[in-house]
Design an enzyme around this catalytic site. Structure first.
Site, short mmCIF file in Angstrom:
data_model
loop_
_atom_site.label_atom_id
_atom_site.label_comp_id
_atom_site.label_asym_id
_atom_site.label_seq_id
_atom_site.Cartn_x
_atom_site.Cartn_y
_atom_site.Cartn_z
N SER A 24 107.06 15.71 103.33
CA SER A 24 106.51 16.93 103.95
C SER A 24 107.08 17.15 105.35
O SER A 24 107.42 18.27 105.73
CB SER A 24 104.99 16.82 104.05
OG SER A 24 104.41 16.79 102.78
N ARG A 28 109.62 20.21 106.87
CA ARG A 28 109.23 20.99 108.04
C ARG A 28 110.22 20.84 109.18
O ARG A 28 110.53 21.81 109.90
CB ARG A 28 107.80 20.60 108.48
CG ARG A 28 106.74 21.15 107.51
CD ARG A 28 105.48 20.37 107.56
NE ARG A 28 104.39 20.93 106.76
CZ ARG A 28 104.27 20.81 105.43
NH1 ARG A 28 105.20 20.15 104.74
NH2 ARG A 28 103.23 21.33 104.79
N GLY A 95 108.49 22.45 95.10
CA GLY A 95 107.39 23.36 95.39
C GLY A 95 107.26 23.63 96.87
O GLY A 95 106.97 24.76 97.29
N GLN A 170 100.72 23.80 101.46
CA GLN A 170 101.92 24.63 101.29
C GLN A 170 101.58 26.09 101.56
O GLN A 170 102.34 26.80 102.23
CB GLN A 170 102.46 24.47 99.87
CG GLN A 170 103.00 23.07 99.61
CD GLN A 170 103.56 22.90 98.22
OE1 GLN A 170 103.41 23.77 97.36
NE2 GLN A 170 104.21 21.77 97.99
N ASP A 316 98.76 13.75 95.93
CA ASP A 316 100.00 13.23 95.32
C ASP A 316 99.85 11.78 94.85
O ASP A 316 100.72 11.26 94.17
CB ASP A 316 101.16 13.32 96.33
CG ASP A 316 101.54 14.76 96.60
OD1 ASP A 316 101.22 15.64 95.78
OD2 ASP A 316 102.17 15.02 97.64
N ARG A 347 99.69 17.13 85.84
CA ARG A 347 99.56 15.67 86.05
C ARG A 347 98.31 15.09 85.40
O ARG A 347 98.27 13.88 85.21
CB ARG A 347 99.62 15.34 87.56
CG ARG A 347 101.03 15.39 88.09
CD ARG A 347 101.16 14.85 89.50
NE ARG A 347 102.56 14.91 89.92
CZ ARG A 347 102.97 15.04 91.17
NH1 ARG A 347 102.09 15.11 92.16
NH2 ARG A 347 104.26 15.07 91.44
N ARG A 389 106.59 11.37 90.36
CA ARG A 389 105.43 10.48 90.58
C ARG A 389 104.92 9.89 89.25
O ARG A 389 104.35 8.80 89.25
CB ARG A 389 104.32 11.22 91.33
CG ARG A 389 104.83 11.73 92.70
CD ARG A 389 103.78 11.93 93.73
NE ARG A 389 104.30 12.77 94.81
CZ ARG A 389 105.00 12.33 95.86
NH1 ARG A 389 105.26 11.05 96.00
NH2 ARG A 389 105.44 13.17 96.79
C1 S3P Z 1 102.84 19.41 100.36
C2 S3P Z 1 101.57 19.74 100.02
C3 S3P Z 1 100.93 19.37 98.74
C4 S3P Z 1 101.68 18.24 98.05
C5 S3P Z 1 103.17 18.42 98.08
C6 S3P Z 1 103.69 18.57 99.50
C7 S3P Z 1 103.38 19.90 101.64
O1 S3P Z 1 100.92 20.50 97.92
O2 S3P Z 1 101.23 18.11 96.71
O3 S3P Z 1 103.81 17.29 97.47
O4 S3P Z 1 104.41 19.38 102.10
O5 S3P Z 1 102.78 20.81 102.21
P1 S3P Z 1 99.72 21.57 98.03
O6 S3P Z 1 99.47 21.75 99.45
O7 S3P Z 1 100.15 22.83 97.40
O8 S3P Z 1 98.59 20.90 97.30
#
Ligand code: S3P
Length: 429
Positions: A24, A28, A95, A170, A316, A347, A389
């Protein structure tokens, strides 16, 4: 599809590992540095495929990004100097790239098209598209723009107060990034605390924002200035070895320099509540992110209930927690986790199918799992279903199974942990 067979452990796990950089925070860092003016250096960057998708996205917008292993040098020229890409951008399996970049692309004066792989093309995008449209975004795509591919006819956005309907970092981050380019002020009120890396890191790039309770407010039109980032180790990657050492008899393991942000350390709380022997010490900070070492010894575990506010903190880690629960005395119940159905795979189904195939007793619920612990795992075949995972959960299961576990589709582990198998080899006695 690549296949690997992993033997059960003979004497446990021992030694010291340093897991790769946080996924993450790596995403960013690239996004903020690419939008900034000036040169930023990112160290301990996660070179997994997902984060490289974010790097490629900004390269196609004209940002010069040099990479030397896990070091990036990003030459940002500011948001006004990004180029319109001539070809669609490929978000791959990521994602985080898809949701965060949507917030960026919606507010830039550029036309872009973005697509993903088969898995990402099934994951919901309406959770960002709907609130972005409320800010004036012009986004089109498949199924009323709820699925990729999407096109962004970048425009001037209007600030807005958002009340999130999903617990998702996210979505929060996407709207805050859109808010950066919007006219006026944007606020995001969360349903519950999710990972807070965006709010922690943006100020380091010169952005003013306020966090009051569960509301984050950001003013539009701010310029980002370059900043260096050292990425802490990814606790979501460490989680596989935390559980591995906890459940494999005879283990004693140290994981160095793991990010221990309180919005991400739920795995440690959950495992401790189940009886695991874990010690952590925060020894430093990178930016505002706490970093420490994690010491784990094998021990007996008992079942637990994991629900509510805790879920976003371990979202996660649920596949590997489910594996730990197969080894615990009693039943473990995981509730309020319907978000698991929208990850790289569903999952809930992937965990149930794969753990039951190798001899566990796990039931699916609409919003979670019920794991009847205390049984022996036989070994057999796990299908990653293209989900990193799930593949790593299968690999760790092999350590405590009667016979070896074959993992079909092991290559997806490169998405978040390219050195996973060499790390596993390193700590086997
Ligand atoms: C993430 C937020 C999570 C997580 C993903 C990374 C992020 O998703 O599952 O692996 O970096 O903001 P969600 O916020 O959609 O649950």
């Amino acid at each position: 599809m690549a296949v690997i067979e992993i033997e059960p452990s003979k004497g446990g796990l021992s030694g010291t590992l340093e897991v790769p950089g946080d996924k993450s925070i790596s995403h960013r860092s690239v996004i903020f540095a690419s939008l900034a003016e000036g040169t930023s250096k990112i160290t301990n960057f996660l070179t997994g495929e997902d984060c490289l998708r974010t790097v490629d996205a900004f390269r196609s917008l004209g940002v010069e990004i040099e990479q030397d292993e896990d070091e990036l040098v990003i030459h940002g020229n500011g948001v006004d100097n990004l180029n319109e890409p001539l070809a669609p951008i490929n978000f791959g399996n990521s994602g985080t790239t898809a949701r965060l970049m949507s917030g960026v692309l919606a507010g830039l004066p550029l036309f872009t098209v973005a697509y993903g792989d088969d898995s990402l093309s099934k994951r919901p995008m309406d959770r960002v598209v709907v609130p972005l449209r409320e800010m004036g975004a012009a986004i089109s795509g498949r199924k009323k723009a709820s699925l990729l591919p999407l096109s962004f006819d970048g425009t001037t956005l209007r600030g807005k107060d958002h009340n999130l309907k999903v617990r998702s970092a996210q979505v929060k981050s996407s709207l805050l990034l859109a808010g950066l380019f919007a006219e006026g002020e944007t606020s995001v009120t969360e349903l519950g605390q999710t990972r807070n890396h965006t709010e922690m890191l943006l100020p380091q790039f010169g952005v003013d924002l306020t966090v009051k309770g569960s509301t984050i407010t950001i003013k539009g039109g701010q310029r980002l200035r370059a900043s260096d980032v050292h990425v802490p180790g990814d606790i979501s990657s460490a989680a596989f070895f935390i559980v591995a050492a906890a459940v494999t008899p005879g283990s004693e393991l140290t994981l160095k320099n793991v990010g221990l942000n309180h919005t991400r350390d739920g795995i440690i709380h959950v495992m401790k509540a189940m009886g695991a022997s874990i010690e952590t010490d925060i020894h430093s900070y990178v930016g505002k992110e706490p970093v420490g070492d994690v010491h784990i010894k094998s021990s007996t575990l008992t079942g637990a209930t994991i629900e509510g506010e805790m879920i976003p903190n371990v979202i996660d880690e649920i596949p590997i927690i489910a594996l730990a629960a197969t080894q615990a005395e009693g039943t473990t119940v995981i509730k309020d986790a319907e978000e698991l159905r929208y990850k790289e795979t569903d999952r809930i189904s992937a965990v149930v199918d794969n753990l039951n195939r190798i001899g566990a007793n796990v039931e699916a619920r609409e919003d979670g799992l019920v794991i009847h612990g205390g049984g022996t795992l036989n070994g057999g075949t796990v299908d990653s279903q293209g989900d990193h995972r799930i593949g790593m959960m299968g690999a760790i299961a092999s350590l405590i199974s009667e016979t070896s576990v074959i993992i079909v589709g092991k290559e997806c582990i490169n998405i978040s942990y390219p050195s996973f198998f060499s790390h596993l080899d390193k700590i086997r006695k």
